[in-house]
Design a protein around this motif. Structure first.
Motif, PDB file in Angstrom:
ATOM      1  N   LYS A  81       0.814  -1.220   0.000  1.00  0.00           N
ATOM      2  CA  LYS A  81       0.000   0.000   0.000  1.00  0.00           C
ATOM      3  C   LYS A  81       0.850   1.274   0.000  1.00  0.00           C
ATOM      4  N   ALA A  84       0.219   2.309  -3.373  1.00  0.00           N
ATOM      5  CA  ALA A  84      -1.161   2.239  -3.859  1.00  0.00           C
ATOM      6  C   ALA A  84      -1.555   3.470  -4.663  1.00  0.00           C
ATOM      7  N   PRO A 115       1.349  -1.981  -9.182  1.00  0.00           N
ATOM      8  CA  PRO A 115       0.257  -1.031  -9.427  1.00  0.00           C
ATOM      9  C   PRO A 115       0.252  -0.584 -10.888  1.00  0.00           C
TER      10      PRO A 115
END
Length: 163
Positions: A81, A84, A115
Protein backbone atom coordinates in the motif's frame (compact mmCIF):
# COMPACT_ATOMS: atom_id res chain seq x y z
CA UNK A 1 19.27 -15.43 24.36
CA UNK A 2 21.59 -12.58 25.27
CA UNK A 3 22.72 -12.12 28.87
CA UNK A 4 23.37 -8.77 30.51
CA UNK A 5 26.86 -7.60 29.61
CA UNK A 6 27.18 -9.95 26.62
CA UNK A 7 28.60 -8.25 23.56
CA UNK A 8 27.90 -9.64 20.11
CA UNK A 9 30.19 -9.19 17.13
CA UNK A 10 28.93 -7.34 14.06
CA UNK A 11 28.77 -10.67 12.23
CA UNK A 12 26.67 -12.20 14.99
CA UNK A 13 24.32 -9.19 15.00
CA UNK A 14 23.90 -9.41 11.21
CA UNK A 15 23.26 -13.16 11.39
CA UNK A 16 20.66 -12.65 14.11
CA UNK A 17 18.94 -9.93 12.06
CA UNK A 18 18.89 -12.08 8.92
CA UNK A 19 17.45 -15.13 10.68
CA UNK A 20 14.80 -13.17 12.60
CA UNK A 21 11.30 -13.12 11.21
CA UNK A 22 10.94 -10.16 8.86
CA UNK A 23 7.19 -9.87 9.43
CA UNK A 24 5.80 -9.04 12.84
CA UNK A 25 2.17 -8.11 12.23
CA UNK A 26 0.68 -5.73 14.75
CA UNK A 27 -2.77 -4.58 15.71
CA UNK A 28 -3.73 -1.20 14.27
CA UNK A 29 -0.66 -1.06 12.05
CA UNK A 30 -1.03 1.24 9.07
CA UNK A 31 0.96 2.86 6.32
CA UNK A 32 2.73 5.91 7.66
CA UNK A 33 4.51 7.21 4.53
CA UNK A 34 3.83 6.57 0.87
CA UNK A 35 5.51 6.93 -2.52
CA UNK A 36 2.96 9.67 -3.20
CA UNK A 37 4.14 11.63 -0.13
CA UNK A 38 7.79 11.17 -1.03
CA UNK A 39 7.27 12.17 -4.66
CA UNK A 40 5.65 15.41 -3.46
CA UNK A 41 8.72 16.04 -1.27
CA UNK A 42 10.95 15.41 -4.31
CA UNK A 43 8.96 17.92 -6.33
CA UNK A 44 9.42 20.50 -3.57
CA UNK A 45 13.17 19.79 -3.37
CA UNK A 46 13.56 20.17 -7.13
CA UNK A 47 11.49 23.37 -7.14
CA UNK A 48 13.81 24.74 -4.44
CA UNK A 49 16.83 24.06 -6.65
CA UNK A 50 18.00 20.70 -5.33
CA UNK A 51 19.42 18.10 -7.71
CA UNK A 52 17.86 14.93 -9.08
CA UNK A 53 20.50 13.03 -7.06
CA UNK A 54 19.06 14.60 -3.90
CA UNK A 55 15.64 13.46 -5.07
CA UNK A 56 17.00 9.91 -5.43
CA UNK A 57 18.23 9.92 -1.84
CA UNK A 58 15.26 11.68 -0.24
CA UNK A 59 12.57 10.18 -2.47
CA UNK A 60 13.47 6.77 -3.80
CA UNK A 61 15.67 5.53 -0.97
CA UNK A 62 13.30 7.00 1.62
CA UNK A 63 10.41 5.18 -0.05
CA UNK A 64 12.43 1.97 0.11
CA UNK A 65 12.97 2.55 3.83
CA UNK A 66 9.27 3.31 4.35
CA UNK A 67 8.30 0.13 2.49
CA UNK A 68 10.77 -2.00 4.48
CA UNK A 69 9.54 -0.58 7.78
CA UNK A 70 5.91 -1.19 6.83
CA UNK A 71 6.75 -4.71 5.66
CA UNK A 72 8.32 -5.53 9.02
CA UNK A 73 5.43 -4.02 10.97
CA UNK A 74 2.51 -5.34 8.96
CA UNK A 75 3.48 -7.77 6.21
CA UNK A 76 3.46 -7.74 2.43
CA UNK A 77 -0.19 -6.78 1.87
CA UNK A 78 0.20 -3.67 3.99
CA UNK A 79 3.64 -2.77 2.61
CA UNK A 80 2.34 -2.86 -0.97
CA UNK A 81 0.00 0.00 0.00
CA UNK A 82 3.04 2.29 0.17
CA UNK A 83 2.66 2.28 -3.64
CA UNK A 84 -1.16 2.24 -3.86
CA UNK A 85 -1.54 5.87 -4.90
CA UNK A 86 0.03 7.19 -8.08
CA UNK A 87 2.78 9.68 -7.32
CA UNK A 88 2.25 13.03 -9.06
CA UNK A 89 4.99 14.12 -11.45
CA UNK A 90 8.02 15.40 -9.59
CA UNK A 91 9.40 17.58 -12.35
CA UNK A 92 12.05 14.98 -13.12
CA UNK A 93 11.52 12.24 -15.68
CA UNK A 94 14.27 10.24 -13.95
CA UNK A 95 12.60 10.32 -10.54
CA UNK A 96 9.15 9.58 -11.98
CA UNK A 97 10.65 6.51 -13.68
CA UNK A 98 12.49 5.53 -10.49
CA UNK A 99 9.30 5.52 -8.40
CA UNK A 100 7.72 3.17 -10.96
CA UNK A 101 10.84 0.98 -11.08
CA UNK A 102 10.96 0.69 -7.30
CA UNK A 103 7.29 -0.32 -7.12
CA UNK A 104 7.78 -2.89 -9.89
CA UNK A 105 10.99 -4.25 -8.35
CA UNK A 106 9.50 -4.68 -4.87
CA UNK A 107 6.27 -6.19 -6.22
CA UNK A 108 8.29 -8.79 -8.13
CA UNK A 109 10.61 -9.47 -5.21
CA UNK A 110 7.85 -9.79 -2.59
CA UNK A 111 5.11 -11.27 -4.80
CA UNK A 112 2.40 -8.63 -4.94
CA UNK A 113 0.69 -7.04 -7.93
CA UNK A 114 2.49 -4.12 -9.58
CA UNK A 115 0.26 -1.03 -9.43
CA UNK A 116 -1.09 0.00 -12.84
CA UNK A 117 0.53 3.45 -12.65
CA UNK A 118 3.98 1.83 -12.37
CA UNK A 119 3.46 0.13 -15.74
CA UNK A 120 2.84 3.43 -17.57
CA UNK A 121 5.31 3.47 -20.50
CA UNK A 122 5.79 7.23 -19.98
CA UNK A 123 7.57 6.47 -16.70
CA UNK A 124 10.92 5.89 -18.38
CA UNK A 125 14.10 7.85 -18.83
CA UNK A 126 17.18 7.73 -20.99
CA UNK A 127 20.22 6.10 -19.35
CA UNK A 128 20.38 7.44 -15.81
CA UNK A 129 22.93 6.23 -13.24
CA UNK A 130 21.64 7.65 -9.91
CA UNK A 131 24.42 8.00 -7.33
CA UNK A 132 26.64 5.65 -9.37
CA UNK A 133 30.14 7.02 -10.07
CA UNK A 134 31.30 6.68 -13.69
CA UNK A 135 33.81 4.01 -12.70
CA UNK A 136 30.88 1.72 -11.75
CA UNK A 137 28.67 2.31 -14.81
CA UNK A 138 29.59 -1.03 -16.45
CA UNK A 139 28.77 -2.83 -13.20
CA UNK A 140 25.44 -0.98 -12.97
CA UNK A 141 24.56 -1.89 -16.56
CA UNK A 142 25.16 -5.54 -15.71
CA UNK A 143 23.65 -5.67 -12.19
CA UNK A 144 20.67 -3.35 -12.47
CA UNK A 145 17.41 -5.15 -11.62
CA UNK A 146 15.04 -5.67 -14.56
CA UNK A 147 12.48 -3.15 -13.30
CA UNK A 148 15.08 -0.39 -13.27
CA UNK A 149 16.94 -1.41 -16.42
CA UNK A 150 13.71 -1.50 -18.47
CA UNK A 151 13.06 2.10 -17.48
CA UNK A 152 16.57 3.31 -18.39
CA UNK A 153 17.86 3.40 -14.81
CA UNK A 154 21.11 1.64 -14.00
CA UNK A 155 22.12 0.90 -10.42
CA UNK A 156 24.65 -1.41 -8.83
CA UNK A 157 23.78 -4.38 -6.69
CA UNK A 158 24.56 -2.21 -3.66
CA UNK A 159 22.46 0.82 -4.68
CA UNK A 160 19.37 -0.39 -2.80
CA UNK A 161 21.27 -1.71 0.23
CA UNK A 162 20.11 0.02 3.38
CA UNK A 163 21.48 -0.05 6.90
Amino acid sequence: MMFQGEVLSIGALLERAQTASAVVPGVGVGVRHTATDNAARCAALLAAGDTVETGWRFGILQTLDDYTSTLRRGGTALASKVFAGEPAPTGSQQLDAAFAALADHLAERDDWQVPAWALDPARRTIEWFPAVPAIFHAEAEQDSPRAFRQRGIFITGRSLDRA
